[in-house]
Design an enzyme around this catalytic site. Sequence first.
Site, PDB file in Angstrom:
ATOM      1  N   ASP A 225      -5.163  -4.122   3.638  1.00  0.00           N
ATOM      2  CA  ASP A 225      -5.861  -3.125   2.833  1.00  0.00           C
ATOM      3  C   ASP A 225      -7.332  -3.508   2.733  1.00  0.00           C
ATOM      4  O   ASP A 225      -7.656  -4.639   2.348  1.00  0.00           O
ATOM      5  CB  ASP A 225      -5.249  -3.040   1.431  1.00  0.00           C
ATOM      6  CG  ASP A 225      -3.858  -2.416   1.441  1.00  0.00           C
ATOM      7  OD1 ASP A 225      -3.374  -2.059   2.543  1.00  0.00           O
ATOM      8  OD2 ASP A 225      -3.261  -2.289   0.363  1.00  0.00           O
TER       9      ASP A 225
ATOM     10  N   ASP B  78       2.999   9.171  -0.902  1.00  0.00           N
ATOM     11  CA  ASP B  78       2.888   8.182  -1.967  1.00  0.00           C
ATOM     12  C   ASP B  78       3.381   8.845  -3.239  1.00  0.00           C
ATOM     13  O   ASP B  78       2.837   9.881  -3.651  1.00  0.00           O
ATOM     14  CB  ASP B  78       1.436   7.731  -2.124  1.00  0.00           C
ATOM     15  CG  ASP B  78       0.836   7.253  -0.808  1.00  0.00           C
ATOM     16  OD1 ASP B  78       1.570   6.624  -0.033  1.00  0.00           O
ATOM     17  OD2 ASP B  78      -0.351   7.518  -0.570  1.00  0.00           O
TER      18      ASP B  78
END
Length: 239
Positions: A8, A129
Amino acid sequence: MQIYPAIDLRDGKCVRLKQGDYDQETVFGEDPAAMAVRWVADGATYLHIVDLDGAKEGKPVNTRAIRAIVKAVKVPCQLGGGLRTENDIKDALSLGVARVIIGTKALESPKWLGQMSQRFPGRVVLGIDAKDGKVAAQGWLDVSEIGALDLAKQCARPPLSAIVYTDISRDGMMQGANVKAMADMRAAVPVPVIASGGVTTLDDVKRLQESGLAGCIIGRALYEGQLNLREVVAQVSGK
């Protein structure tokens, strides 16, 4: 089952968030490309990259770091975060990533996602998500009223490459994967499903594999040493 170490990116660094909260950030490395090399050396055959700045701003941001990662390793990478236009997809693929993950734009326009899947067959992944079963967007800052399974059923048809399904409540919390939700998603759609969020133990990995998941993404558990990537790879390969 494919194992995807997560990288990330925020401000060009390798970080992890808790439950997608940008105010709960831990920096794990100043050099994301070096981190990528480490995971590949430990057995990774595919990497999962997220441009956190891009997800928040709605356009790719960490392109320099992404290019460096792709150049540093000889394994395919998939990229998500801020990809909202066809040009974004083209630019991302030009960096050398194998697949792109579309989240927010897919929620806004499932039809557009289908068009992009047709235009780039096998290279577009739907990113769902979810928080309490509802789809979140805009870098997880907004939660919609659309159910995760509903969106998946609407979008999941070939040549869409896969679905990455993330349980936000588990992400970065080291509390275990939501195996039931992942298994329900797997049963609901005709494309491969990749589990994400909370994968913490070898038992999590085993249960996801037994539930028919095509892959799982592992982040904080690897960075904090809770899981050893070599052991995970050995388990899923049966070696």
